[in-house]
Write a protein that holds these residues in place. Structure first.
Motif, PDB file in Angstrom:
ATOM      1  N   THR A  29       0.924  -1.065   0.083  1.00  0.00           N
ATOM      2  CA  THR A  29      -0.093  -0.054   0.043  1.00  0.00           C
ATOM      3  C   THR A  29       0.920   1.222   0.125  1.00  0.00           C
ATOM      4  O   THR A  29       1.899   1.250   0.711  1.00  0.00           O
ATOM      5  CB  THR A  29      -0.742   0.015   1.372  1.00  0.00           C
ATOM      6  OG1 THR A  29      -1.742  -1.024   1.247  1.00  0.00           O
ATOM      7  CG2 THR A  29      -1.815   1.273   1.407  1.00  0.00           C
ATOM      8  N   VAL A  30       0.525   2.257  -0.821  1.00  0.00           N
ATOM      9  CA  VAL A  30       1.306   3.439  -0.802  1.00  0.00           C
ATOM     10  C   VAL A  30       0.768   4.457   0.127  1.00  0.00           C
ATOM     11  O   VAL A  30      -0.331   4.815   0.319  1.00  0.00           O
ATOM     12  CB  VAL A  30       1.254   3.943  -2.121  1.00  0.00           C
ATOM     13  CG1 VAL A  30       1.953   5.710  -2.136  1.00  0.00           C
ATOM     14  CG2 VAL A  30       1.674   3.216  -3.244  1.00  0.00           C
ATOM     15  N   VAL A  31       1.531   4.982   1.088  1.00  0.00           N
ATOM     16  CA  VAL A  31       1.332   5.868   2.172  1.00  0.00           C
ATOM     17  C   VAL A  31       1.705   7.184   1.716  1.00  0.00           C
ATOM     18  O   VAL A  31       3.133   7.168   1.589  1.00  0.00           O
ATOM     19  CB  VAL A  31       1.931   5.509   3.513  1.00  0.00           C
ATOM     20  CG1 VAL A  31       1.343   6.216   4.652  1.00  0.00           C
ATOM     21  CG2 VAL A  31       1.263   4.033   3.873  1.00  0.00           C
ATOM     22  N   PHE A  32       1.160   8.217   1.699  1.00  0.00           N
ATOM     23  CA  PHE A  32       1.723   9.437   1.363  1.00  0.00           C
ATOM     24  C   PHE A  32       1.033  10.624   2.559  1.00  0.00           C
ATOM     25  O   PHE A  32       0.138  10.449   3.163  1.00  0.00           O
ATOM     26  CB  PHE A  32       1.221   9.774  -0.244  1.00  0.00           C
ATOM     27  CG  PHE A  32      -0.185   9.783  -0.399  1.00  0.00           C
ATOM     28  CD1 PHE A  32      -0.878  10.941  -0.327  1.00  0.00           C
ATOM     29  CD2 PHE A  32      -0.957   8.663  -0.573  1.00  0.00           C
ATOM     30  CE1 PHE A  32      -2.201  10.910  -0.621  1.00  0.00           C
ATOM     31  CE2 PHE A  32      -2.010   8.553  -1.074  1.00  0.00           C
ATOM     32  CZ  PHE A  32      -2.821   9.827  -1.078  1.00  0.00           C
ATOM     33  N   GLY A  33       1.400  11.922   2.155  1.00  0.00           N
ATOM     34  CA  GLY A  33       1.043  12.976   2.827  1.00  0.00           C
ATOM     35  C   GLY A  33       1.904  13.982   2.704  1.00  0.00           C
ATOM     36  O   GLY A  33       2.753  14.032   1.767  1.00  0.00           O
TER      37      GLY A  33
END
Length: 925
Positions: free
Chosen positions: A21-25
């Motif tokens: 899963t790509v986690v971004f922010g």
């Protein structure tokens, strides 16, 4: 648009891998400016960093819980927990806001600033636990004045260490010295002020502090530091190690500390402390962790005596009556020796996205001793008829004993002895300390077979077991539930222990003030026993205390509104087991088990926060708590007998506050008003009293136990904190606390003593509207702080303190004060004079000026830093607290003493530090 295109690219790049899963922010500061170069860590390993626009991304396996930290040299570390659903393609963490690091707060060793009064120690803990300006100012600027927020005692703040409650069951206080010198491994703290919600416990009206020593909450590295000071000690060294993540997901964190000094600011108060710490964590899986923590702080420190103003005038604010020179070495008669190892085992399990379980157990054991001199040693002799009798006893070795001061020889206004007064003054000026050699000579040359003088300690050896489990649930969006169960069990072994016979051959274990030899026995099971060094004597008893406590809390959080409510249930039972049969209280009155005292208490609290806008917030909190009495205030004289306070009740506490917060880019303001109360309080005090008139006519003085019940207090006031950014890095800070803490109504007084058979009820003590003696009730601070982008900082603050009152003697406010020796009202009684005699003494207001300056250098991947704290630059000499002496218990004796030019029994005071410093240098890898 750029950010959206970037995230689309990331999304499709990773979409092919269904297990990830790509986690971004985006990472921002308090002013909504993007932050670049912020490093992101998972399991102590760097997984990403933010770009020039603060954007970041990384990939993790789905179907698990995670905890990542955002770290930078310039900003405070922030930990973010989240859960990734199965087959979830991406997760947006949103805006991650970081606070600019205050270098002073990040590097300061706050519990190194503790005063001699260990009960004040937890105030300094607020500084590590909160970024709130008011709490920080209280901790650093106000603590040296013994200021206590809202005039609450230190037993009104709950301290949790890895979820284990550290407040002593004896008196409800947490002793921060128990982990003193271990600052770098106890920095991860959260402060929940007053009755605000916290996920681990119900707390108290003074709030709760949560301390974590979990290795995964800290960064990998090594740090060594050295400090030079002139406060409670002179030198301090500290070494800290963190392994980071090792093979098979193990982590190790350890620390060693050493503090020592022959003298601090106060004379004759030696200090020696060794600190040891170890924490080992095993990451069982991404959502399960098991960790062990053990620490020991072995401390020996000399205490400081309160003194009369007569003594201060002859000496100075650094004078200490508790020590004397022996073989050219400082020897303090009032040493505290503490070594209480603490072991903890914790298990954390993030069961799924909405459920988390945290469990802990702990075991604390060891010793806590307080030494003192005994000068009433006797020997057993026989008269011509073969009847035994006691002979012996010495003079009080205290150099400030009233019969050794000049005022004693001037006590008769009609015929003062100026010659002896002058000689006493010169002797006190030239020395004025404990004469150890004189006591040795008396023991060796007295002709008695046993010692007259001896050094002993009042010793407490506790075994404290605790289990706690906490379940956190998010049943649906916006709703949060926290529940906990806590079990505590204490076995407390209490006795007196012979430390030094001071050249003598033994010590007769009897109570020398008893005329009857059988009554004089401290233990009828072993009469006329001669004790040696290391033996138990005088008294010996155990306390057993069991507590079961349950807590539940419901929270609702939306963008505009936050609400909470909490409930606490507590069952507390305890009893005393006498191991000595006391001659004044034979049989079951002192030997064996006392009655079991049982109390059922409960607490309710609720609160609401309403956000008018993102910058304007209003909150309110309400609390009602029916607690249980402390061990300390439940037994009349637990050293000698099993008697408990008659009809003792649950103390009641209630509080209400309303708060307003303003959050602007350059201006932050917090205003609070509060009202607190306590009812059904109790206390026990010991002292010698003259002028007792409600007893039979032959008994006018006695060493008594004062039992005060039905204590009611009222606390109200305003608090304000303002922070204004003048220029980049330069801030103006202003803090004010204006309160009033008083007795709300009369209390009830009874006296008990070995000198009269039954406890005597003296009725009401008219304390209403007298101020509590809990430090200054008004405190103000104005300061400037500067944080340079080149890693140096400066803080200058001016502080002002007022409305500080000494503790009054409750017995003087009873009808005993108005009664003559014949039981009738006193003749020639003048109400105006009486009002003047009983007026509570107010300590003069004072101010302090404090400066802090520091600098750090980045050398490759290492950091070298130093800072200096210079306090009370104005060298203000001030009293921090004091108390009336209860010796003169009625109008006639008190008036006679107060009419003297120098009263014999005037109030005693503690004095604060004059100019003092703390200089530290450290190296961090």
């Amino acid at each position: 648009m750029k950010a959206a295109l970037l995230y689309l690219f990331i999304y499709f790049s990773y979409h092919a891998n269904a297990q990830n899963t790509v986690v971004f922010g985006q990472v921002l500061d308090d002013s909504d400016e993007s932050l670049s170069g912020i490093e992101i860590y998972f399991k102590q390993n760097k997984v990403a960093h933010s770009d020039t626009e603060g954007l970041f991304f990384f990939s993790l396996k789905s179907g698990q819980s995670y905890s990542v930290s955002f770290e930078s040299q310039e900003f405070n570390r922030k930990k973010v927990n989240f859960f990734i659903e199965n087959k979830q393609d991406s997760l947006d963490l949103g805006r991650i806001l970081l606070q600019k690091k205050d270098e002073f707060l990040a590097l300061m060793d706050f519990d190194e600033l503790l005063l001699e009064d260990e009960n004040n120690s937890q105030i300094t803990g607020f500084l590590n636990s909160s970024r709130d300006l008011f709490s920080r100012t209280v901790a650093f600027q106000f603590s040296s004045a013994f200021f206590r927020p809202r005039s609450l005692g230190t037993d009104q703040t709950t301290v949790l260490f890895n979820g284990n409650e550290m407040n002593k069951m004896w008196n409800g206080r947490a002793n921060w010295n128990q982990w003193g010198g271990l600052n770098d491994v106890t920095r991860h703290q959260i402060f929940y002020p007053n009755s605000e919600p916290n996920p681990s416990s119900f707390g108290a009206i003074g709030g709760a502090i949560f301390i974590s020593s979990k290795p995964s909450d800290y960064r990998k590295g090594i740090k060594a530091s050295y400090a030079l000071a002139n406060r409670t000690y002179n030198h301090r060294t500290l070494f800290t190690y963190h392994s980071g993540s090792l093979k098979n997901n193990w982590m190790i964190m350890g620390a060693l500390g050493l503090r020592e000094g022959k003298n601090g600011y106060k004379e004759g108060a030696p200090y020696a402390s060794q600190s040891y710490f170890l924490s080992v964590e095993k990451l069982i899986s991404d959502n399960q962790s098991l960790y062990f923590t053990g620490f020991l702080v072995n401390t020996n420190r000399g205490k400081v005596a309160p003194i009369k103003e007569e003594v201060f005038d002859l000496k100075n604010d650094r004078y200490n009556a508790y020590w004397g020179s022996q073989n050219n070495q400082i020897r303090n008669a009032r040493m505290q020796s503490v070594a209480e190892p603490t072991l903890m085992l914790n298990y954390d399990w993030q069961i799924n996205r909405t459920v988390e379980l945290r469990s802990s157990m702990s075991y604390q054991f060891g010793k806590n001793g307080h030494s003192r001199l005994d000068y009433n040693g006797n020997s057993l002799e026989f008269d011509e008829n073969g009847e035994p009798f006691l002979i012996g006893g010495g003079t009080n070795p205290d150099p400030t004993y009233y019969q050794k001061l000049p005022s004693y020889y001037l006590r008769f206004p009609d015929h003062p002895d100026y010659t002896k007064a002058y000689l006493a003054e010169q002797k006190f000026l030239s020395d004025g300390q404990i004469n150890w050699e004189e006591m040795y000579d008396a023991n060796i040359n007295s002709g008695q077979p046993q010692s007259i003088y001896a050094l002993y300690e009042d010793r407490t050896d506790d075994q404290f077991f605790q289990f706690n489990t906490n379940l956190s649930i998010q049943p649906k969006k916006y709703w949060y539930i926290n529940t906990s169960l806590r079990l505590k069990y204490l076995i407390s072994d209490n006795y007196a222990n012979v430390l030094d016979l001071l050249g003598g051959e033994g010590y007769l274990d009897v109570y020398s003030y008893s005329e009857d030899l059988e009554e004089a026995q401290n233990d009828l099971q072993n009469p006329n026993r001669i004790v040696q060094k290391g033996d138990v004597f005088k008294y010996h008893f155990k306390l057993y205390n069991t507590v079961a406590e349950g807590f539940g809390q419901l929270e609702y959080k939306r963008d505009k509104v936050e609400f909470y409510t909490g409930l606490n249930l507590k069952h507390n039972s305890f009893y005393r087991e006498g191991l000595y049969e006391n001659g004044r209280y034979p049989g079951e009155a002192s030997l064996g088990k006392s009655e079991v005292l049982r109390f059922l208490g409960y607490g309710l609290k609720t609160g609401l926060t309403y956000k008018l806008t993102g910058r304007h917030l209003i909150s309110t909190n309400l609390l009602y708590l029916s607690d249980s009495p402390k061990l300390q205030n439940s037994f009349i004289n637990m050293k000698e007998n099993n008697q408990t306070i008659t009809n003792i009740e649950n103390p009641l506490y209630y509080s209400a506050d309303i708060n307003y917060m303003l959050r602007m880019p350059r201006l932050n303001v917090k205003l609070s008003s509060y009202y607190l109360g306590q009812e059904n309080g109790s206390s026990i005090r010991f002292y010698y009293a003259d002028g007792l008139t409600i007893i039979d006519q032959d008994q006018r003085n006695a060493f008594v136990q004062e039992i005060m019940t039905n204590i009611s207090t009222c606390h109200m006031g305003l608090e304000a904190a303002l922070n204004y950014t003048v220029l980049s890095g330069l801030q103006l800070n202003a803090v004010a606390a204006a309160g009033k803490a008083i007795y709300a109504k009369p209390a009830n007084i009874s006296l008990s003593s070995d000198d009269f058979k039954d406890a005597i009820n003296f009725g009401k003590s008219y304390l209403k509207n007298y101020h509590l003696s809990n430090g200054p009730q008004q405190a103000f601070s104005l300061g400037l702080s500067y944080n340079s982008p080149h890693f140096w900082w400066l803080n200058l603050a001016a502080n002002y303190f007022d409305e500080n009152y000494i503790s009054v003697a409750p017995l003087l406010r009873t009808t005993n004060f108005l009664t003559d020796v014949d039981g009738l009202p006193i003749e020639n009684f003048d109400s105006e004079t009486a009002r003047s005699l009983l007026k509570q003494k107010k300590i003069d207001p004072y101010y302090t000026l404090n400066l802090t300056v520091g600098k750090s250098w980045r050398i490759k991947k290492h950091t070298l830093g130093t800072f200096l704290i210079a306090s009370n630059l104005s060298n203000s000499i001030y009293q921090t607290g004091g108390f009336e002496q209860s010796r003169n218990a009625n109008y006639q004796t008190l008036l006679q003493d107060q009419q003297r030019e120098k009263p014999l029994f005037s109030p005693k005071y503690w004095y604060g530090y004059g100019q003092n410093y703390f200089l530290s240098v450290y190296w961090r890898i």
